[in-house]
Every structure is written in C-alpha cells, then in structure tokens.
Motif scaffolding. Structure first.
Motif, mmCIF file in Angstrom:
data_model
loop_
_atom_site.group_PDB
_atom_site.id
_atom_site.type_symbol
_atom_site.label_atom_id
_atom_site.label_comp_id
_atom_site.label_asym_id
_atom_site.label_seq_id
_atom_site.Cartn_x
_atom_site.Cartn_y
_atom_site.Cartn_z
ATOM 1 N N UNK A 1 0.852 -1.195 0.000
ATOM 2 C CA UNK A 1 0.000 0.000 0.000
ATOM 3 C C UNK A 1 0.884 1.242 0.000
ATOM 4 N N UNK A 2 0.793 2.025 -1.075
ATOM 5 C CA UNK A 2 1.650 3.209 -1.223
ATOM 6 C C UNK A 2 1.058 4.467 -0.621
ATOM 7 N N UNK B 1 -6.494 12.821 9.957
ATOM 8 C CA UNK B 1 -5.569 13.584 10.789
ATOM 9 C C UNK B 1 -4.154 13.646 10.221
ATOM 10 N N UNK B 2 -3.747 12.647 9.467
ATOM 11 C CA UNK B 2 -2.389 12.573 8.914
ATOM 12 C C UNK B 2 -1.990 13.839 8.154
ATOM 13 N N UNK C 1 9.281 15.767 -2.525
ATOM 14 C CA UNK C 1 9.309 14.998 -1.276
ATOM 15 C C UNK C 1 9.978 15.746 -0.122
ATOM 16 N N UNK D 1 -2.958 18.782 12.999
ATOM 17 C CA UNK D 1 -1.736 19.324 12.419
ATOM 18 C C UNK D 1 -1.987 19.588 10.942
ATOM 19 N N UNK E 1 6.069 23.339 16.138
ATOM 20 C CA UNK E 1 7.200 22.618 15.551
ATOM 21 C C UNK E 1 6.786 21.962 14.241
ATOM 22 N N UNK F 1 9.904 14.888 9.670
ATOM 23 C CA UNK F 1 11.360 14.881 9.799
ATOM 24 C C UNK F 1 11.983 15.302 8.466
ATOM 25 N N UNK G 1 2.475 11.605 12.570
ATOM 26 C CA UNK G 1 1.379 12.589 12.546
ATOM 27 C C UNK G 1 0.013 11.976 12.247
ATOM 28 N N UNK G 2 -0.063 10.686 11.977
ATOM 29 C CA UNK G 2 -1.386 10.050 11.923
ATOM 30 C C UNK G 2 -1.954 9.874 13.324
ATOM 31 N N UNK H 1 0.532 13.264 17.551
ATOM 32 C CA UNK H 1 1.770 12.983 16.824
ATOM 33 C C UNK H 1 2.475 11.858 17.588
ATOM 34 N N UNK I 1 13.258 8.401 5.960
ATOM 35 C CA UNK I 1 12.448 9.618 6.002
ATOM 36 C C UNK I 1 12.102 10.124 4.615
ATOM 37 N N UNK I 2 12.945 9.843 3.646
ATOM 38 C CA UNK I 2 12.712 10.359 2.291
ATOM 39 C C UNK I 2 12.478 9.169 1.370
ATOM 40 N N UNK I 3 11.418 9.249 0.567
ATOM 41 C CA UNK I 3 10.978 8.101 -0.211
ATOM 42 C C UNK I 3 11.307 8.263 -1.684
ATOM 43 N N UNK J 1 3.940 11.485 -0.420
ATOM 44 C CA UNK J 1 4.335 10.076 -0.443
ATOM 45 C C UNK J 1 4.243 9.466 0.951
ATOM 46 N N UNK J 2 4.062 8.160 0.990
ATOM 47 C CA UNK J 2 4.296 7.446 2.230
ATOM 48 C C UNK J 2 5.802 7.411 2.491
ATOM 49 N N UNK J 3 6.175 7.247 3.740
ATOM 50 C CA UNK J 3 7.579 6.983 4.047
ATOM 51 C C UNK J 3 7.864 5.508 3.736
ATOM 52 N N UNK K 1 6.459 0.126 2.252
ATOM 53 C CA UNK K 1 5.985 1.465 2.637
ATOM 54 C C UNK K 1 5.447 1.434 4.064
ATOM 55 N N UNK L 1 3.011 3.683 7.008
ATOM 56 C CA UNK L 1 1.793 4.508 6.951
ATOM 57 C C UNK L 1 1.907 5.636 7.964
ATOM 58 N N UNK L 2 1.682 6.864 7.515
ATOM 59 C CA UNK L 2 1.962 8.013 8.385
ATOM 60 C C UNK L 2 3.459 8.250 8.372
ATOM 61 N N UNK L 3 3.994 8.817 9.449
ATOM 62 C CA UNK L 3 5.453 8.930 9.529
ATOM 63 C C UNK L 3 5.965 7.996 10.607
#
Lengths: 658, 658
Positions: free
Chosen positions: A75-76, A86-87, A583, A597, A621, A625, B61-62, B111, B462-464, B475-477, B496, B498-500
């Motif tokens: 799942x992407x 909320x995400x 990204x 957020x 904040x 990341x 953040x989800x 968060x 962190x970067x996809x 993008x998802x992480x 992948x 979901x969220x961070x």
C-alpha cells in the motif's frame, strides 16, 4: 417468527461450518493448495524496482481510497476522500473542510465503495478515479496527477448510493443509484406506506471532458426497489446502462426474509442516450433538491462548496424505449458486462446459477415487444427471450464477475467461498479455486472496460480470521492475488487491505506514473494568504482575529517567535512551504491545537485555526522529519491575558531585525 | 544573516546532491547493491502461513500505531490511539470520545512517536505497548490481548513529549520528557527571557504491574534545554535512565543555527531509584498541574476521563547523587544502551563520530567527583573519565543505534544515508550499507531490552522519492528490511510505512499471538445501554433525548422500523452486536450522520448520536459486509416535524408483534 429463525440460523450455520473447515488455526496451510510453485518470485518487487500495476482499492467505512502496487500488494498511499484524515489535516484544515460539506451539514466521514477509472474509447485512460459514498450519497473525483480528491458532488433524492460510481465508455457520465428507496421528495409518512409510495432514483452525472467536473444531468424516478450495483454498456451496448435491483417485494422490514421471496428480481436496462436526447429537447421537470458540490483548486490550494437547489427529474414512463426490466434470479448483487458489450451477467446472490443476458436478444425482444408484464409502467422483458446462457451450478452466492483478454469470466461466490473461471459463449466452468474467506468483489486491471488485462486477478475477501497474525477482535480484511495468465488460476499471495475493500480499479503503471506531479510551483500559488518568501511573512490583527502569514524551509519557520497573542483570539496560521523540490513536506503543529496538524507540500499553503485558552508560552514545531536539523525546527508563541496591552511582535532569529 | 544562510544552504545542498546521486529515476535499481540473492524467498510468507514477528510501528502525525508482520512487511492493523479514526468511530463514538480529552479540551489528533513493549526482567513480555504523543504531551497504553488503546495519560509541565515512552526493565516506569522547555508553571513572560527562566521536566510514570495503569510518580525540574530521546539502564545500569539534550545554548529562535553552537551537549543520567526513595520518604513538592487521565474499560466498553489537579515536582539539586550530565558531541539525538547495560551510546547528529560512554566509568567518576563544572547545580561529568570509546568517522549524522545478540551495534546515519554495523568493545566498523533514503530510527526485535534478536533489522527512511510507483506530491515513508544473521547486512525488501514512522517495537509472534482475544463475551458486557437479546431492545424518550437500544445479528437490526422521532431530537443509538463468533463485526450508519459510523465487534456495545434536521424517512444500514444477506441488513427511521404528536413506535419485521 419460525421462518425468520430458520433462514437466519441456516445461514449462520453455513458460515459457521465453513469457518470450522477452513478457519481454524489447525489448518494454517489451507491456502496453499492452489499455490504457484514460484509464487515468491512472482510477487517480489526488489528494492529499486517498481510494481507493474496500480490498484485503487476502496476503503469502505474508512471513507478513503487506497493505492496499492501489483504484484507486490504493498500500500503506497491512503487518499482521504470522504473522511477526516488527521495525517494531513484533510477535513480539519480551513482549505479542505468544504470538501466534506453536504446538505446535511459537515459530515466528517463516509462509506467509500466502488472506484472506477475514467475511460476514452472504452479503455481506461488514467486521468481520474471516481468513487461513490454510500451513506450520505456522494461521488468524488480523484486527480491522478496529484492523487488528491478534487471534487465531491452530493446526490439528492437518494439514500445509500451503492450502484455507483461506474463510467460510460468515454466518461460521458458517471452514475449513481439509490440503494434504499425513500419518499421523493422526502416527507413525513409512515414507513408502513413504503410499497408504492417510496421511490428510487438513478442519477446520470455528466463529466466535463476537459476538466472532469461533474454536474447532475438528470435523475430517473424509479419504482421503490433497492438498486444495488451497475455497469455500463460498451461497444455494441454503448448508450445503455444496467442496474441490479433487489427487494422488488418492496418490503420495509426484516429484508433478509421479506426481500428474499421473489424467484426473480430485475436488472434495469437504461438507454441513457435516449433519455439524454429527451432532456436535451426539454424533457423532464426541474424539482427542488438541495445538494452540495465541492471543488478543490490546485492554485489556491483551497476547496469551495456550493449548495445547489434543483435537479432535473425524468419519469421513465414518459420516455418510451428508455427503460426495461430484465428478470434475473435471485436478489442479484453485481451486474457485469462482457468486454465486447454483448453479455450482461446477473450475479444472483441467492442463486447457484449465473444468468447471462444477451444484449442483441434484448434489442430483438424490445423490437418484438416480448414482454412479461410491467412494473409501475416499465416493461418487463421475457426472461427466455433475452437469455444468452446459464452457468449451471457454478457455486453458492455469486456476487461479481470480471473478464480477462481471452474470453473468460471470473466470478466470486461468497457462500461457497471460491472464485470460478468460466467461458463466455459456452458457459462452461473451466477452473475453480477456494478463497480465504468469503470473497466480495474481484478485480482484473481494466476489468470494467473493453480491454481487460490477462495477467493478474485479485479477490477481496470479507472474512479474514486466521490469514495473518492475530490482532485482537478487529481485523483488517484481506485480498488474494492470482496469476491468471495460464489455463488455471494460480494463487500467489495474500495481502491485507485497509478499511473494508469493496471494488478496486487497477491500471498498468505506465498509464499513470509518467504524469504524476512532483511538487506544486510556488509561482502558481494564488492562495490569498500565501507568503511566497520570508519577506512576505507577517502577523496581522483584526479585532480578535489574527492572521499569521508563515513560511517553512529547511529548517526553520518564519516568524518563529510571536508575542502579543491573547486568550480569546482566533489565530489563523497560514503556512506556505517554500521548498521547490520533490518529497520535502513540512508539518505544523501547536500544543493544544484542537483541530489537527497540517502537512504542507512544497509550494502549498495550508491554514489551521488555533484558539488559545491558556496564558503562557507555547511551542510549535515541524511534524515531518525534514532534515538533519528537523528537531531544531520550532518556534514559540506567547499568549497573554485577554485584557493585556502587549502589542503584536514577531521575529526570526536573534538578528532578524538587523 | 550570513551564518544562517551558510548553514541552511550547506545542509540543503547536501540533501540535494544526495538526491541527485541516489534519488533520480535513472538509478531505479540503486537499491540492489546489497540485495540478498534469495531475498524473494526470505520475505515471502505464503498464503496460510504466518509472519514470524510483530512490528509495532508508530504512525507519527497520523496519531496511530500500525501493526506489521516481519519478514513480509504487510500491515495488519491500524490501531487508533491519539487521533479520530472514522474507520471504527474511535474518537467519534460516545464511548471513545473521552480517550481524546486533555487539559486543553478535546484534541482530535496527535503525533505518535516511540512505541515500546512492556518488559519483565529486562525482556519484552508482550503485555502492552506504550507510545508517546509529542504535541499535546501524552502517553498511551495499548493492550496486546485486544490490540486496543486502553489508557491515555497527559503529561503536564511539558511541551513536545519526545523523549518517551521507554520503559524500565520491569516496566516499573515509563518516562516522558519535555522537548521544548517552557515557563513552569506557565506564565505570561516574554520569549526573550527564555535563558534561565524556561525549564524542562522529565516525568517518571509508575506502571501498575497487574493492571498496567499509569500514574505520574514524580517530575524532575530540569534546566531549559531540549530533551530529545531517552533509554533506560538495564542489568548493571538498571535504576538509571538516560536522556539526550540539545539546545544547551538555550536559544529561543532559529535553533538550526543558534542551538548548533556548542561542541558538546549532554546526556542526562538520572538515578530514578534514588529519587524514588527520596519521594517515598516525603521528598518533592506537590504543585498545581492540570492533566487528563483517560481509561477504557473492556466490560463497559466505555472510556472515562478524569482531570487531575497536581503533580509531585522534584528539584534534582536537592537529591544529591541523582542527576549528572554526560558531555556528548554534538546535539545528540538518540541515546541507546547496550544489552548488558554497560554502554551508553550518544548519537551526535552533527557529528561524524559516535561517542560511547561507560556506565562503570561513570559510577567511578561520580565516586571520585571527576566533574567538569556544573549546569544549574547539576554536576557535569568529565568527558574523558567516562568515555568507553569512539566509533571514528562512522558516517554523517548518526541518529539511533540498536543491538543484536552477537555483540554488534547498528547505527543509522541520516546525512550520509546509510546504516553502519560496528562492534561493541572494539568500536570497529564491520559493515555499512546505503539506505534509500535518509534513515531515522532502526529496529531489531527486542532492541530496547537485555535480549535482542539477531535475525532481522529494519530502518525507517524519512525520504521516499522513487522507491515506489509515484503517487503525486505526497508520499508514504518507507522502510527497508535487512537480514542480519550473517557477517554482512543483506537488504531483502522495501516496504511502505503509513503516516510517519518514528521508532518501532518488534517482538516474536509467539509471545503475543496465543493470547490475542477473538471476541468479547456478551455475558460480560456491562454497558449501561446494552441490549443483550432482541427482547431487551426498545426506544425510550426523555424530553427531546431518545435512547435506542438496538441489536445486530446476521442479518438484521432490531428494531428496524422506528417512528415518532422528531426534528430537534437528540437520538442516541446504542448498538449491541449479539454475535459470539470471531470476526463478525457489524456496522451502523445513518444518512447525514454528522459524527461517524460505528464498527461494533461481537459482544460490544457502541453509541452514536444523531440529531435529525430534516423531516422524512431515513434509512440506516450495516456498513460491514457480514453475510450473504448483508445488503438486506437495513432499517428506516421516520422523522416528523418538531411539533408533531406522533408517538414513538418501533418494530422488527411484519410479524414482530405476534
């Protein structure tokens, strides 16, 4: 009550026996019977490689649309559509709240069912995905350049928008249909007056060929049945649309018994081209009907909601030749049309056989008036006259059929928990495989088109039980992926699905991937509160309303120290992400923030409201990341008492005022 | 401003160059260098088989916690924790709204950062997962029998609860720490007065060994630094807890520059056993502090929220021997403790070297008063005296370290985008692999324990960018899974997240799976509005408040026809799912329902409020495809005008009154 108990218990026992056979921990390997010998290699997508197909799977009661890759089953993305998310702050941020507006007010959730990809010449073109909301009837459009929901239209005179959101072969229309008939217009009458007084509507929503924007062209006022699913004609049957009905008994209570009485219900065949001509010539009547139409703009990054006031209603009995009923055993659920448009398959969910109607025979029967009575003035076609064939004793509880590129159909059977492959034209069953457990829809890429793919098929199972490590009473649903390139279906993997998957639409990756947008251009940002560089950042007070024009860039906010905010203020944070690289989102969060957020993409502006209730100094904040110095990306806001005379002041850095 | 621009641009260029090397579409296969030759077989979990490990990955953040399987990388469940979740009605239903209550009111999102599994004797025991909320400081506890959030406690005198929620080796305590120092107690002072006036707190929250219930035992009032991460001592260092700090410069603006000045910041070493003894003997002072404590009960199926009023504050300078600062280069992010408790690794995020402190040397230095000054009365230990070793030139931007069962450590390097394996005791780098891209945390099952596993390690990047099919700007992480059983790390898959994802806690499946609950017993349901059989269903009016006691069972609601509801009523639907079988949820949804649907597990009661605004007859239905007759599972409610004299009436089926 005997009858009720019998049927109820009978079905429960069937389910229960079934789960004892296949669902217990002792039979952990029960899924391996049909397993391809090199399944691991087939589904593996190595790091650095990409999947071959996108699958857009509905989230059901999550209200969202999920993006998966095939064959990996990964799942992407979860695209928020009908529900707060909320995400990213969808449905919480000021810009996106209007997307969830309806004639019933703000609705924070939805029940997303059937995604369908836009088509050109009967072939899926990868421009947009449409998806319906079942509960508070709506259709949404997702843009496949940005993978964002850009439009939501409410469907009035409808309740339970289930037979949706399928498109015609040039995306002329996307349809909706009421699952639950209701008084139209709504009125204070007894539920006991259901029969004859409650009605269903089928809605034809015009799609603008350039912008994709939707507009309700007309609604058809239909008898008070339940309208369940639909599919468009294509090729020879282009111009027609087919809708299943159940509860032709018009029962209003205990439908599991009372709507299961008739041997046959109907598939409604609608000649929408004829009705389009009728309304283009002034046919139909405008009737008052309140519904919301919500649009999201990628330059202002903002949604707007408009409340519409009327809709064009058509009485089908006033358009001769427009609507017919095709008798179909028994409480049909799915209706599916073969790639050439010749066959209309009725999946009678309480039947063991599959009924296939012939489109040419239907035309012939209409011409020759081979009718078997009528229902509320709509002719019922003679069953035998339109019958193409029957797939005999195919299984128990057929729900849905899809097609491959070699003349085969694949049907899911919920009760006997299997997927059955059979031949169009000969109606011969050529393969069957058990599924784990109780499949609903199934998907072949391009399944709802003239040009289906022949490599993969996946079924979306409703009952999960022991397919994965246990996770308490509440489980994800589950899909199973089959290789269908050979004579026999080969199961190659199980993958969990998020929310409740109903239909899925799948497409070859190369039709979508090349045009996927990487970021929003700051130069095109016309958000009224955007700050396009740090020099444009400011804090503006207007009474107790404060607008903060703030920017983000690795790795600071500007401004990052704000004083002069007071208890009782309503503070609008308008955050513009100045990044212009793929990204690099930034987030924004405030302690005690009672909406959500924000996750802001490069070039975008988003707004969150904060109503401070407590005196003090409160930090904010970045929630994403973003760099090696992400943890340093923070700021403070001083909140003074309501009657304080401290003036607004803001700054960035010790030397910001140099 | 020169300085600012230099540093900002320098880091941006590093990121940018990096993405050119590794992130472009032309290098799609860049992840394959380290790939195991039979990776496909290694990660494949065949249909009917189960994964070997659970991984609990934070949703960032989800606000939620995600449950994955290893080695497959499949996501089995999203557990709502700090955020509203339309899928199940969490945070919308009357029973679950109290879970999101705080001293700032109802907060619909959070968060979520660092899950940690409860421990017994330093070994993870699979009873509970704790996870912290960073924004409005909270800690939640998830029960691993039901996989539901059963407790949320707010952390007062805190802002940005980041150095959380790690547990001591018998789960005596779970800790929290303020990331952003603030005035304590909060007051209306200028942000410019930060230095000296703003403070941080570290909170020690007692966990009841039987129930798991949390209670704040004491808070430590610390200098106004940023407290970033933490880990407990174990074995020889059990009784201590270690917290990283940055911004020992006490800057209040543009921290990316102003908090990056000092060569060394600190790891705070806290002897919590000493402080526990101090407070058990009456030490510390109660101070007013408002915070919410929310508990969910599995018999009433209902959460309650209590507002607490005070907290015990300890001044560390009044407890000699309780707190020391260990100088650590440079802006350390993670602090990690070796399985034997001997080594404390400081991951200095602006450093190229890893600093390893020795716990025995620390004790010796304390004994011999080898101090290098003090900060706000807290002794600073001499750097050289406590140094165990340095991993030289290991990489750029170390963030986090975990350990295997063979004396190795694994560290993520964000800036140089790699994971590095090195030997404890010799500090020798023995392997390094690039990661795609920019790893944050990494996880080895049992990583935060005496007994880490040695089979798998995964990094959360962190970067996809280009790791998956493109899905627009957002993008998802992404995570990458390595086989670490051999001498060299072997990359086996990308999946992948979901969220961070921040930290993840992972555990062998057999420690959790056997006790996973399958359904709730109806006999144990003590919800005040439960109807435990259809005979107990009813509709009760009290002024404009209406309570509907409703049941669900395959496949009908009881009652399913309700009349006598009026515009202006507030209707509470209390739905009890009578099923007593695994994996048979029912849903409940009403058109225009402006909170959410409900997803009700067998044996459970849930409540949704509906305030009808429009006259008419409105359907409701089951949102979860529960049986072959699911589509028939529906009912109607008649809504009459406000002044109507229609009496309440309800029924099930035509013969319900027989």
């Amino acid at each position: 009550m005997m009858k009720i108990l019998n049927l109820g218990l009978g079905l429960m026992m069937a389910a229960s026996l079934f789960s004892c056979n296949n669902g217990s921990d002792k039979n952990k390997n029960s899924g391996n019977g049909a397993l391809s010998s090199n399944a691991a290699e087939q589904v593996y997508v190595a790091p650095g490689e990409h999947d071959d197909y996108y699958a857009f799977i509905s989230g059901g009661y999550s209200g969202n649309l999920l993006v998966y890759g095939l064959p990996s089953g990964r799942m992407f993305k979860e695209i928020p559509v009908f529900s707060q998310f909320p995400t990213s702050g969808y449905g919480y941020s000021e810009e996106t709240k209007p997307m969830l507006n309806t004639s019933h007010g703000f609705i924070p959730w939805g029940d997303a069912h059937h995604p369908d990809i836009s088509q050109t010449d009967g072939v899926i073109d990868g421009r947009w995905v449409f998806i319906n909301e079942n509960n508070t009837p709506r259709i949404a459009r997702i843009d496949l350049e940005t993978f964002e929901t850009v439009e939501v239209i409410e469907v009035p005179n409808s309740a339970g928008n289930h037979s949706s959101s399928f498109v015609t072969e040039n995306t002329e229309y996307v349809v909706a249909g009421t699952r639950f008939s209701v008084p139209i217009p709504q009125q204070d009458i007894s539920i006991k007056e259901y029969k004859g007084k409650f009605k269903g509507t089928l809605s034809f929503i015009k799609v603008d060929e350039d912008s994709g924007n939707m507009e309700i062209k007309f609604q058809l006022m239909m008898p008070g049945f339940n309208y369940d699913l639909s599919h468009p004609g294509r090729g020879q049957s282009h111009g027609w649309f087919f809708f299943t009905t159940y509860n032709t008994e018009e029962a209003n209570s205990l439908l599991e018994v009372n709507a299961s009485q008739n041997d046959k219900d109907f598939i409604a065949a609608v000649n929408w081209k004829k009705i389009e001509e009728y309304v283009n010539n002034g046919g139909g009547e405008m009737m008052p009907a309140e519904y919301a139409h919500n649009l999201y703009d990628h330059n202002t990054h903002t949604a707007t909601s408009t409340m519409k006031k009327e809709v064009l209603m058509v009485n089908p009995t006033e358009v001769p030749g427009a609507v017919y009923f095709m008798p179909t055993p028994k409480s049909p659920h799915g209706v599916d049309v073969s790639p050439d448009g010749q066959y209309i398959i009725g999946n009678g969910k309480l039947s063991a056989n599959l009924t296939v109607h012939s489109f040419p025979k239907m035309l012939e029967a209409i011409k020759n008036e081979k009718f078997d009575g009528e229902a509320y003035g709509i002719p019922i076609l003679d069953f035998e006259e339109i019958l193409a064939g029957v797939v005999e004793q195919a299984g128990l509880g057929p729900l849905h059929s899809e097609f491959d590129d070699k003349g085969n159909a694949y049907t899911t059977f919920f009760i006997s928990s299997e997927v059955v492959k059979w031949k169009l034209d000969t109606w011969e069953v050529v393969d069957r495989k058990p599924t784990y457990y109780s499949p609903g829809h199934l998907t072949i890429p391009g399944g709802n088109s003239r040009d289906p793919d022949g490599k993969y098929m996946f079924v979306m199972n409703k009952i999960t039980k022991d397919r994965y490590l246990p996770v308490g009473p509440e489980l994800e649903h589950s899909a199973q992926l089959y290789d269908i390139s050979g004579d026999k279906m080969e199961l190659i993997s199980d993958f969990p699905t998020h929310g409740e998957p109903h239909y899925a639409a799948a497409i070859k990756a190369d039709k979508v991937a090349p045009k996927s947008k990487k970021f929003y251009k700051l130069a095109e940002n016309t958000h009224p509160y955007a700050a396009k560089n740090e020099g444009e950042t400011k804090v503006v007070r207007d009474g107790n309303i404060v607008h903060v024009y703030m920017t983000t860039i690795r790795s600071h906010f500007s401004p990052d120290n704000i004083e002069g905010i007071k208890v009782g203020d309503k503070v609008y944070f308008h955050i513009t992400n100045l990044e212009q690289d793929f990204d690099v989102p930034h987030g924004f969060a405030m302690i005690g923030q009672n909406n959500s957020e924000l996750l802001i993409m490069p070039g975008q502006t988003k707004t969150s409201v904060w109503e401070p209730t407590k005196v003090g100094v409160w930090p904010f904040y970045c929630t994403d990341f973003c760099s090696a110095l992400h943890q340093e990306m923070q700021g403070y806001i001083r909140v003074s008492p309501k009657d304080s005379d401290i003036e607004l002041d803001w700054s960035l850095g010790d030397d910001a005022e140099e």
